[in-house]
Design a protein around this motif. Structure first.
Motif, PDB file in Angstrom:
ATOM      1  N   LEU A 128      32.180  54.407  29.520  1.00  0.00           N
ATOM      2  CA  LEU A 128      33.385  53.924  28.848  1.00  0.00           C
ATOM      3  C   LEU A 128      34.366  53.301  29.833  1.00  0.00           C
ATOM      4  O   LEU A 128      34.865  52.195  29.613  1.00  0.00           O
ATOM      5  N   LEU A 129      34.630  53.989  30.931  1.00  0.00           N
ATOM      6  CA  LEU A 129      35.645  53.468  31.855  1.00  0.00           C
ATOM      7  C   LEU A 129      35.179  52.190  32.541  1.00  0.00           C
ATOM      8  O   LEU A 129      35.986  51.285  32.799  1.00  0.00           O
ATOM      9  N   THR A 130      33.871  52.071  32.817  1.00  0.00           N
ATOM     10  CA  THR A 130      33.391  50.844  33.460  1.00  0.00           C
ATOM     11  C   THR A 130      33.347  49.683  32.472  1.00  0.00           C
ATOM     12  O   THR A 130      33.656  48.544  32.832  1.00  0.00           O
ATOM     13  N   GLU A 131      32.977  49.954  31.220  1.00  0.00           N
ATOM     14  CA  GLU A 131      32.985  48.866  30.238  1.00  0.00           C
ATOM     15  C   GLU A 131      34.403  48.413  29.952  1.00  0.00           C
ATOM     16  O   GLU A 131      34.663  47.230  29.761  1.00  0.00           O
ATOM     17  N   MET A 132      35.327  49.367  29.934  1.00  0.00           N
ATOM     18  CA  MET A 132      36.718  49.007  29.663  1.00  0.00           C
ATOM     19  C   MET A 132      37.332  48.265  30.847  1.00  0.00           C
ATOM     20  O   MET A 132      38.149  47.369  30.679  1.00  0.00           O
ATOM     21  N   ALA A 133      36.953  48.645  32.063  1.00  0.00           N
ATOM     22  CA  ALA A 133      37.435  47.924  33.248  1.00  0.00           C
ATOM     23  C   ALA A 133      36.886  46.504  33.273  1.00  0.00           C
ATOM     24  O   ALA A 133      37.577  45.552  33.630  1.00  0.00           O
ATOM     25  N   HIS A 134      35.609  46.367  32.933  1.00  0.00           N
ATOM     26  CA  HIS A 134      34.909  45.081  32.790  1.00  0.00           C
ATOM     27  C   HIS A 134      34.693  44.368  34.122  1.00  0.00           C
ATOM     28  O   HIS A 134      33.588  43.952  34.457  1.00  0.00           O
ATOM     29  N   ASP A 135      35.750  44.196  34.890  1.00  0.00           N
ATOM     30  CA  ASP A 135      35.659  43.485  36.168  1.00  0.00           C
ATOM     31  C   ASP A 135      36.670  44.127  37.109  1.00  0.00           C
ATOM     32  O   ASP A 135      37.859  44.194  36.803  1.00  0.00           O
ATOM     33  N   ASN A 179      38.036  43.047  39.554  1.00  0.00           N
ATOM     34  CA  ASN A 179      39.002  42.092  40.079  1.00  0.00           C
ATOM     35  C   ASN A 179      40.094  41.711  39.085  1.00  0.00           C
ATOM     36  O   ASN A 179      41.075  41.069  39.477  1.00  0.00           O
ATOM     37  N   ASN A 180      39.916  42.070  37.806  1.00  0.00           N
ATOM     38  CA  ASN A 180      40.992  41.749  36.860  1.00  0.00           C
ATOM     39  C   ASN A 180      42.053  42.851  36.912  1.00  0.00           C
ATOM     40  O   ASN A 180      41.832  43.909  37.508  1.00  0.00           O
ATOM     41  N   PRO A 181      43.229  42.636  36.344  1.00  0.00           N
ATOM     42  CA  PRO A 181      44.318  43.627  36.478  1.00  0.00           C
ATOM     43  C   PRO A 181      43.941  45.029  36.007  1.00  0.00           C
ATOM     44  O   PRO A 181      44.205  46.011  36.707  1.00  0.00           O
ATOM     45  N   ASP A 182      43.329  45.145  34.816  1.00  0.00           N
ATOM     46  CA  ASP A 182      42.938  46.467  34.320  1.00  0.00           C
ATOM     47  C   ASP A 182      41.858  47.075  35.196  1.00  0.00           C
ATOM     48  O   ASP A 182      41.899  48.267  35.526  1.00  0.00           O
ATOM     49  N   GLY A 183      40.869  46.272  35.566  1.00  0.00           N
ATOM     50  CA  GLY A 183      39.778  46.773  36.390  1.00  0.00           C
ATOM     51  C   GLY A 183      40.257  47.262  37.742  1.00  0.00           C
ATOM     52  O   GLY A 183      39.797  48.295  38.243  1.00  0.00           O
TER      53      GLY A 183
END
Length: 252
Positions: free
Chosen positions: A212-219, A221-225
């Motif tokens: 869940l946390l990796t899919e939500m982070a997605h990347d 390098n993006n702000p959420d990730g």
């Protein structure tokens, strides 16, 4: 040979009549299962985004903890902590509920109180209702927290009681539902597996905490990730292994 032909003809007629040859099965379950498998198995789910999610944390209480026997309790509490931190880091609206807090189920575990103090302060106590979605105050609070978001992330101390029934109910009310299986436990492995099968047959998706946390982070390098990587993975998750990683030792 005539008797064999007649016998085969009789069996074929029986199968056609009962619907077995078309996959219906006894009681009609075969047809619905085959249909759901042929459709649900090919469904392409959208990625999980924090902006579309709200989180429901159910009965993470000191007394209820003793019903977890199929996995280490420390694992359940650790994954609960990561979910709470994920909600805090990504500003995911979160609603807590408790059952019989003043009796044997006891108070909310300390980590959850400290990580999400506002959600803890506004938690919805239940005084007997087993399925939280049938508690009007909790349902109203959850829908208000959702604010138009369509994906409910649900976790509770036990999968076989705290998670499975509300997960199915919430799905039936039109939400996308994710059950985080390893942030919960059950009295035994059979109860845990039965709960998972029940909610998946209802269309609820099963995730682990890390997935869940990796899919939500997605990347990363993006702000959420980047926030998840630093504040959850590096600051919280990796130190829990109690070891030194190459980047920490300056090894490339």
């Amino acid at each position: 040979m005539s008797w064999l032909v007649s016998f085969v003809s009789m069996i074929t007629t029986f199968l056609l009549y009962t619907g077995l040859t078309s996959g219906q099965g006894y009681g009609g379950y075969g047809s619905s299962f085959a249909q759901s498998c042929s459709t649900a198995c090919s469904v392409s789910y959208p990625p999980v985004n924090a902006s579309d999610c709200f989180m429901l944390l159910i009965d993470y209480q000191s007394g209820t903890l003793y019903f977890v026997r199929n996995v280490p309790r420390a694992q359940v509490l650790g994954n609960m902590k990561y979910l709470a931190l994920l909600a805090k880091i990504l500003n995911i609206p979160t609603v807590m509920t408790t059952s019989l807090e003043d009796q044997f189920d006891g108070p909310v575990v300390t980590d959850l109180q400290q990580i999400l103090p506002d959600s803890y302060a506004s938690r919805i106590p239940r005084h007997g209702t087993i399925n939280p979605w049938e508690e009007p105050a909790f349902k109203a609070a959850a829908i208000k927290a959702a604010g138009g978001r369509k994906t409910a992330i649900i976790a509770g101390l036990t999968n076989d009681v705290c998670v499975v029934n509300p997960a199915i109910s919430i799905k039936q009310d039109g939400f996308n539902v994710i059950a985080v299986q390893d942030a919960s436990g059950s009295p035994n492995a059979q109860a845990d597996e039965n709960a998972r099968r029940r909610w998946e047959m209802a269309g609820v998706r099963t995730f682990t905490t890390t997935a869940l946390l990796t899919e939500m982070a997605h990347d990363w390098n993006n702000p959420d990730g980047a926030k998840v990587l630093q504040q959850l993975v590096i600051d919280q998750y990796l130190p829990s292994f109690n070891t030194t990683y190459p980047f920490q030792a300056g090894i490339n």
